[in-house]
Design an enzyme around this catalytic site. Structure first.
Site, short mmCIF file in Angstrom:
data_model
loop_
_atom_site.label_atom_id
_atom_site.label_comp_id
_atom_site.label_asym_id
_atom_site.label_seq_id
_atom_site.Cartn_x
_atom_site.Cartn_y
_atom_site.Cartn_z
N ASP A 56 32.89 34.41 49.06
CA ASP A 56 34.20 33.47 48.46
C ASP A 56 35.37 33.42 49.73
O ASP A 56 36.32 33.32 49.31
CB ASP A 56 34.71 34.04 47.26
CG ASP A 56 35.71 33.31 46.73
OD1 ASP A 56 35.40 32.07 46.61
OD2 ASP A 56 36.50 33.91 45.78
N ASP B 60 28.87 28.66 46.45
CA ASP B 60 30.04 28.52 47.47
C ASP B 60 29.55 28.60 48.94
O ASP B 60 29.91 28.05 50.03
CB ASP B 60 31.07 28.89 47.35
CG ASP B 60 31.92 28.74 46.16
OD1 ASP B 60 31.35 27.67 45.29
OD2 ASP B 60 32.84 29.42 45.68
N ASP C 65 37.92 33.22 36.05
CA ASP C 65 37.60 33.01 37.48
C ASP C 65 38.18 34.03 38.57
O ASP C 65 37.80 34.03 39.74
CB ASP C 65 37.93 31.65 37.87
CG ASP C 65 37.24 30.39 37.09
OD1 ASP C 65 35.89 30.50 37.24
OD2 ASP C 65 37.81 29.58 36.64
#
Length: 299
Positions: A86, A124, A275
């Site tokens: 991330d 991601d 999130d």
């Protein structure tokens, strides 16, 4: 003639009986809050993915896939432990280094064994390698993912989908296709789109079709967990992607998509789970966010 058998087979997708959403549903039912229970039920009972992060994954993966197999269902697992995860944002973390990561992937694979499973590999990770993030060696990241794909695709009944971001992120599709090839998409079942994001299904499928053509017809899955109201107007702020307001749950998870290149609609992001602590008072990533869950079902 009937419908062709889906690429992922005829098993229903696995619905976790002990999810945080199920616990909230039970709490509403037990307290007599039938209005909230009725509203939350479609979210709580839908099949959702199970995320695997830094903790030792073998026993948890074994328990999950064993329970799903006993129920005749297909579980969806998310592998989310790549080093530098991330880009250091709200879900930062991951394995300490490449060796630790490959050991972790090996433990996950050992837990899955020969039981049927879908694995969405590293949300991601590929898109970040294309667009860049601080201190990331993109070539090394993609080579590491390729090795992880090799470990997981060696399993006899596991379908691996490499995460490829979403239409609002990477505009350079040839670059994305090249990164996916470097990461081993040719050895996987395909790629995944819109994980934890809210891009509309039709736009995501159109984007996926273009990417698929660049990859020689690769198939893909789409996360529809929170895209029922489409994407908000892009602002460049955290609200675009982190607990974005005004969203709704999307298409129910299914391997019967009716779209030739789409293997499944999935709820990869577990709707109702945060999130991250994007704004003051919001729960940490993965924790239950009751107010947001109710908003997703229109309460």
């Amino acid at each position: 003639m009937g419908e062709p058998v889906p690429r992922l087979g005829l098993r229903p997708l696995w619905s976790d009986p002990d999810s945080l959403a199920r616990r909230q549903l039970a709490a509403y039912e037990n307290s007599g809050r039938t209005d909230l229970a009725d509203a939350l039920r479609p979210l709580a009972q839908a099949p959702t993915a199970t995320w695997f992060t830094g903790d030792a994954p073998r026993e948890r993966a074994r328990a999950l896939t064993t329970a799903a197999a006993a129920a005749g269902a297909l579980p969806v697992l998310v592998a989310y432990d790549v080093p530098g995860r991330d880009c250091g944002s709200f879900s930062a973390g991951g394995a300490a280094d490449e060796d630790a990561y490959l050991a972790w992937v090996g433990e996950l694979a050992a837990g899955i064994g020969d039981r049927p499973a879908v694995v969405v590999l590293e949300p991601d990770a590929v898109a970040a390698a294309v667009t860049g993030c601080r201190d990331l060696d993109a070539r090394a990241r993609l080579a590491l993912l390729r090795r992880a794909v090799g470990v997981l695709t060696a399993l006899p009944a596991t379908h691996v989908y490499l995460d490829a971001g979403h239409p609002g992120w990477v505009r350079d599709l040839p670059a994305l296709a090249g990164a996916l090839r470097a990461a081993g998409v040719d050895r996987a079942a395909g790629f995944a789109l819109n994980v934890s994001n809210v891009q509309p299904t039709d736009a995501t499928v159109a984007y996926g079709r273009r990417l698929s053509r660049l990859l020689g017809g690769a198939r893909f899955v789409v996360d529809t967990s929170r895209n029922g109201a489409g994407a908000p107007v892009a602002t460049g702020r955290v609200e675009d992607w982190c607990n974005p307001p005004g969203r709704r749950i999307g298409r129910v998870p299914s391997t019967l998509t009716g779209v030739d290149v789409v293997d499944a609609w999935l709820w990869v992001k577990r709707p109702g789970e945060s999130d991250g602590s994007c704004r003051p008072g919001e729960p940490a990533a993965g924790e239950w966010f009751e107010e947001y869950a109710l908003a997703l079902v229109g309460v």
